[in-house]
Design a protein around this motif. Structure first.
Motif, PDB file in Angstrom:
ATOM      1  N   GLU A   6       0.849  -1.198   0.000  1.00 49.65           N
ATOM      2  CA  GLU A   6       0.000   0.000   0.000  1.00 49.65           C
ATOM      3  C   GLU A   6       0.879   1.240   0.000  1.00 49.65           C
ATOM      4  O   GLU A   6       1.970   1.231   0.573  1.00 49.65           O
ATOM      5  CB  GLU A   6      -0.961   0.018   1.193  1.00 49.65           C
ATOM      6  CG  GLU A   6      -0.355  -0.248   2.541  1.00 49.65           C
ATOM      7  CD  GLU A   6      -1.394  -0.212   3.657  1.00 49.65           C
ATOM      8  OE1 GLU A   6      -1.855   0.881   4.000  1.00 49.65           O
ATOM      9  OE2 GLU A   6      -1.730  -1.285   4.185  1.00 49.65           O
ATOM     10  N   GLY A   8       1.369   5.030   1.064  1.00 50.90           N
ATOM     11  CA  GLY A   8       0.912   6.088   1.961  1.00 50.90           C
ATOM     12  C   GLY A   8       1.744   7.340   1.771  1.00 50.90           C
ATOM     13  O   GLY A   8       2.929   7.268   1.429  1.00 50.90           O
ATOM     14  N   ARG A  24      -2.540   7.861  16.868  1.00 53.88           N
ATOM     15  CA  ARG A  24      -3.489   7.048  16.106  1.00 53.88           C
ATOM     16  C   ARG A  24      -4.397   6.264  17.046  1.00 53.88           C
ATOM     17  O   ARG A  24      -3.990   5.855  18.123  1.00 53.88           O
ATOM     18  CB  ARG A  24      -2.718   6.084  15.190  1.00 53.88           C
ATOM     19  CG  ARG A  24      -1.959   6.802  14.110  1.00 53.88           C
ATOM     20  CD  ARG A  24      -0.931   5.922  13.446  1.00 53.88           C
ATOM     21  NE  ARG A  24      -1.488   4.978  12.500  1.00 53.88           N
ATOM     22  CZ  ARG A  24      -1.761   5.232  11.239  1.00 53.88           C
ATOM     23  NH1 ARG A  24      -1.534   6.446  10.760  1.00 53.88           N
ATOM     24  NH2 ARG A  24      -2.243   4.313  10.442  1.00 53.88           N
ATOM     25  N   LEU A  36       2.401  11.197  11.638  1.00 58.66           N
ATOM     26  CA  LEU A  36       2.149  12.432  10.902  1.00 58.66           C
ATOM     27  C   LEU A  36       0.768  12.365  10.265  1.00 58.66           C
ATOM     28  O   LEU A  36       0.258  11.271  10.001  1.00 58.66           O
ATOM     29  CB  LEU A  36       3.186  12.573   9.783  1.00 58.66           C
ATOM     30  CG  LEU A  36       4.648  12.550  10.218  1.00 58.66           C
ATOM     31  CD1 LEU A  36       5.544  12.460   8.988  1.00 58.66           C
ATOM     32  CD2 LEU A  36       4.978  13.782  11.037  1.00 58.66           C
ATOM     33  N   GLY A  38      -1.629  12.112   7.193  1.00 59.65           N
ATOM     34  CA  GLY A  38      -1.363  11.475   5.904  1.00 59.65           C
ATOM     35  C   GLY A  38      -2.387  10.415   5.618  1.00 59.65           C
ATOM     36  O   GLY A  38      -3.311  10.188   6.401  1.00 59.65           O
ATOM     37  N   GLY A  39      -2.221   9.746   4.489  1.00 54.24           N
ATOM     38  CA  GLY A  39      -3.165   8.696   4.122  1.00 54.24           C
ATOM     39  C   GLY A  39      -2.746   8.057   2.817  1.00 54.24           C
ATOM     40  O   GLY A  39      -1.620   8.260   2.347  1.00 54.24           O
ATOM     41  N   HIS A  40      -3.652   7.304   2.245  1.00 54.64           N
ATOM     42  CA  HIS A  40      -3.314   6.545   1.048  1.00 54.64           C
ATOM     43  C   HIS A  40      -3.428   7.391  -0.214  1.00 54.64           C
ATOM     44  O   HIS A  40      -4.355   8.185  -0.363  1.00 54.64           O
ATOM     45  CB  HIS A  40      -4.219   5.311   0.953  1.00 54.64           C
ATOM     46  CG  HIS A  40      -3.962   4.345   2.065  1.00 54.64           C
ATOM     47  ND1 HIS A  40      -4.715   4.317   3.219  1.00 54.64           N
ATOM     48  CD2 HIS A  40      -2.994   3.414   2.209  1.00 54.64           C
ATOM     49  CE1 HIS A  40      -4.224   3.372   4.024  1.00 54.64           C
ATOM     50  NE2 HIS A  40      -3.185   2.821   3.435  1.00 54.64           N
ATOM     51  N   GLU A  54      -5.043  15.114   2.320  1.00 58.66           N
ATOM     52  CA  GLU A  54      -5.093  14.401   3.597  1.00 58.66           C
ATOM     53  C   GLU A  54      -4.951  15.369   4.780  1.00 58.66           C
ATOM     54  O   GLU A  54      -5.633  15.224   5.789  1.00 58.66           O
ATOM     55  CB  GLU A  54      -3.997  13.325   3.664  1.00 58.66           C
ATOM     56  CG  GLU A  54      -4.291  12.103   2.812  1.00 58.66           C
ATOM     57  CD  GLU A  54      -5.404  11.214   3.369  1.00 58.66           C
ATOM     58  OE1 GLU A  54      -5.857  11.412   4.509  1.00 58.66           O
ATOM     59  OE2 GLU A  54      -5.839  10.310   2.634  1.00 58.66           O
ATOM     60  N   GLU A  58      -7.874  15.792   7.570  1.00 57.27           N
ATOM     61  CA  GLU A  58      -7.615  15.344   8.947  1.00 57.27           C
ATOM     62  C   GLU A  58      -7.496  16.489   9.947  1.00 57.27           C
ATOM     63  O   GLU A  58      -7.779  16.297  11.128  1.00 57.27           O
ATOM     64  CB  GLU A  58      -6.335  14.494   8.976  1.00 57.27           C
ATOM     65  CG  GLU A  58      -6.501  13.196   8.212  1.00 57.27           C
ATOM     66  CD  GLU A  58      -5.272  12.299   8.230  1.00 57.27           C
ATOM     67  OE1 GLU A  58      -5.388  11.153   7.801  1.00 57.27           O
ATOM     68  OE2 GLU A  58      -4.197  12.749   8.670  1.00 57.27           O
ATOM     69  N   LEU A  82       4.195  -1.557   3.446  1.00 61.10           N
ATOM     70  CA  LEU A  82       3.921  -0.149   3.189  1.00 61.10           C
ATOM     71  C   LEU A  82       5.010   0.456   2.326  1.00 61.10           C
ATOM     72  O   LEU A  82       6.196   0.215   2.565  1.00 61.10           O
ATOM     73  CB  LEU A  82       3.952   0.673   4.481  1.00 61.10           C
ATOM     74  CG  LEU A  82       3.150   0.248   5.682  1.00 61.10           C
ATOM     75  CD1 LEU A  82       3.380   1.249   6.798  1.00 61.10           C
ATOM     76  CD2 LEU A  82       1.707   0.194   5.293  1.00 61.10           C
ATOM     77  N   ALA A  84       5.982   4.183   2.027  1.00 60.40           N
ATOM     78  CA  ALA A  84       5.624   5.470   2.633  1.00 60.40           C
ATOM     79  C   ALA A  84       6.410   6.584   1.956  1.00 60.40           C
ATOM     80  O   ALA A  84       7.637   6.526   1.852  1.00 60.40           O
ATOM     81  CB  ALA A  84       5.915   5.451   4.122  1.00 60.40           C
ATOM     82  N   LYS A 105     -10.087   8.192  14.007  1.00 55.34           N
ATOM     83  CA  LYS A 105      -8.758   7.723  13.588  1.00 55.34           C
ATOM     84  C   LYS A 105      -7.627   8.316  14.418  1.00 55.34           C
ATOM     85  O   LYS A 105      -6.514   7.795  14.412  1.00 55.34           O
ATOM     86  CB  LYS A 105      -8.502   8.116  12.134  1.00 55.34           C
ATOM     87  CG  LYS A 105      -9.297   7.343  11.110  1.00 55.34           C
ATOM     88  CD  LYS A 105      -8.786   7.696   9.721  1.00 55.34           C
ATOM     89  CE  LYS A 105      -9.610   7.081   8.630  1.00 55.34           C
ATOM     90  NZ  LYS A 105      -9.232   7.603   7.318  1.00 55.34           N
ATOM     91  N   PHE A 122       4.979   5.832  15.619  1.00 53.31           N
ATOM     92  CA  PHE A 122       4.635   4.852  14.587  1.00 53.31           C
ATOM     93  C   PHE A 122       5.943   4.290  13.997  1.00 53.31           C
ATOM     94  O   PHE A 122       6.833   5.051  13.616  1.00 53.31           O
ATOM     95  CB  PHE A 122       3.795   5.548  13.525  1.00 53.31           C
ATOM     96  CG  PHE A 122       3.224   4.646  12.474  1.00 53.31           C
ATOM     97  CD1 PHE A 122       2.776   3.377  12.780  1.00 53.31           C
ATOM     98  CD2 PHE A 122       3.102   5.096  11.167  1.00 53.31           C
ATOM     99  CE1 PHE A 122       2.230   2.556  11.806  1.00 53.31           C
ATOM    100  CE2 PHE A 122       2.554   4.286  10.183  1.00 53.31           C
ATOM    101  CZ  PHE A 122       2.130   3.013  10.507  1.00 53.31           C
TER     102      PHE A 122
END
Ligand SMILES: Nc1nc2c([nH]c(=O)n2[C@H]2C[C@H](O)[C@@H](COP(=O)(O)OP(=O)(O)OP(=O)(O)O)O2)c(=O)[nH]1
Length: 141
Positions: A6, A8, A24, A36, A38-40, A54, A58, A82, A84, A105, A122
């Motif tokens: 994925e 991100g 998170r 931080l 962010g997202g997909h 994002e 957010e 991931l 990133a 979230k 994270f």
């Protein structure tokens, strides 16, 4: 067959000597760690477009000077790989404060000094920062 990696996009929002972090919530990977905004990446988006979208979704903040910093590949488990992409940016309006617009979230957004980072962080982000990664432009920090 293994799931696809994925992608991100995570955004260092820099304000003076500080970076914006949010803790998170349990529903996603990295539960209860600081990360931080962010997202997909969505189909057809540039990294800059994804970062701006994002951050707005957010935090309600608008950002400028959006720049690519680096990208990393992290295999977190048998099921999660991931990629990133890390970006940096500044606030369009220094007076604006972040809002927690996705409270399912994230527990909330807080500014932290690079020398006093929140814990636990994270995993992918922690690895980078522990290795000395500095998101600030060299001339100002
Ligand atoms: N938000 C965020 N994501 C990160 C960071 N570091 C990192 O590797 N990622 C990766 C994890 C995920 O694969 C991806 C996006 O993260 P996310 O879990 O926050 O995504 P999201 O639910 O907000 O996004 P979306 O599905 O609504 O687009 O980026 C980080 O510091 N912050």
């Amino acid at each position: 067959m293994s799931p696809a990696p994925e992608i991100g996009v995570a955004v260092f929002i820099l304000k003076n000597d500080q970076i914006l972090f949010g803790r998170r919530r349990s529903s996603s990977i990295g539960a209860y760690t600081y990360a931080l905004p962010g997202g997909h990446l969505e189909f057809g988006e540039s990294f800059e477009e994804c970062a701006a979208r994002e951050v707005k979704e957010e935090t309600g903040l608008e950002i400028k000077n959006i720049e690519f910093l680096t990208a990393n590949s992290f295999v977190l488990s048998d099921k999660v790989h991931l990629v990133a992409v890390f970006m940096r940016s500044n606030l369009s309006d220094l007076e604006k404060t972040p809002q927690n617009l996705e409270p399912d979230k994230c527990e909330g957004w807080v500014w932290h000094d690079l020398k006093n980072l929140p814990e636990p962080m994270f995993g992918p982000l922690k690895t980078m920062l522990d290795n000395g990664f500095n998101p600030f432009p060299t001339e100002s920090k």
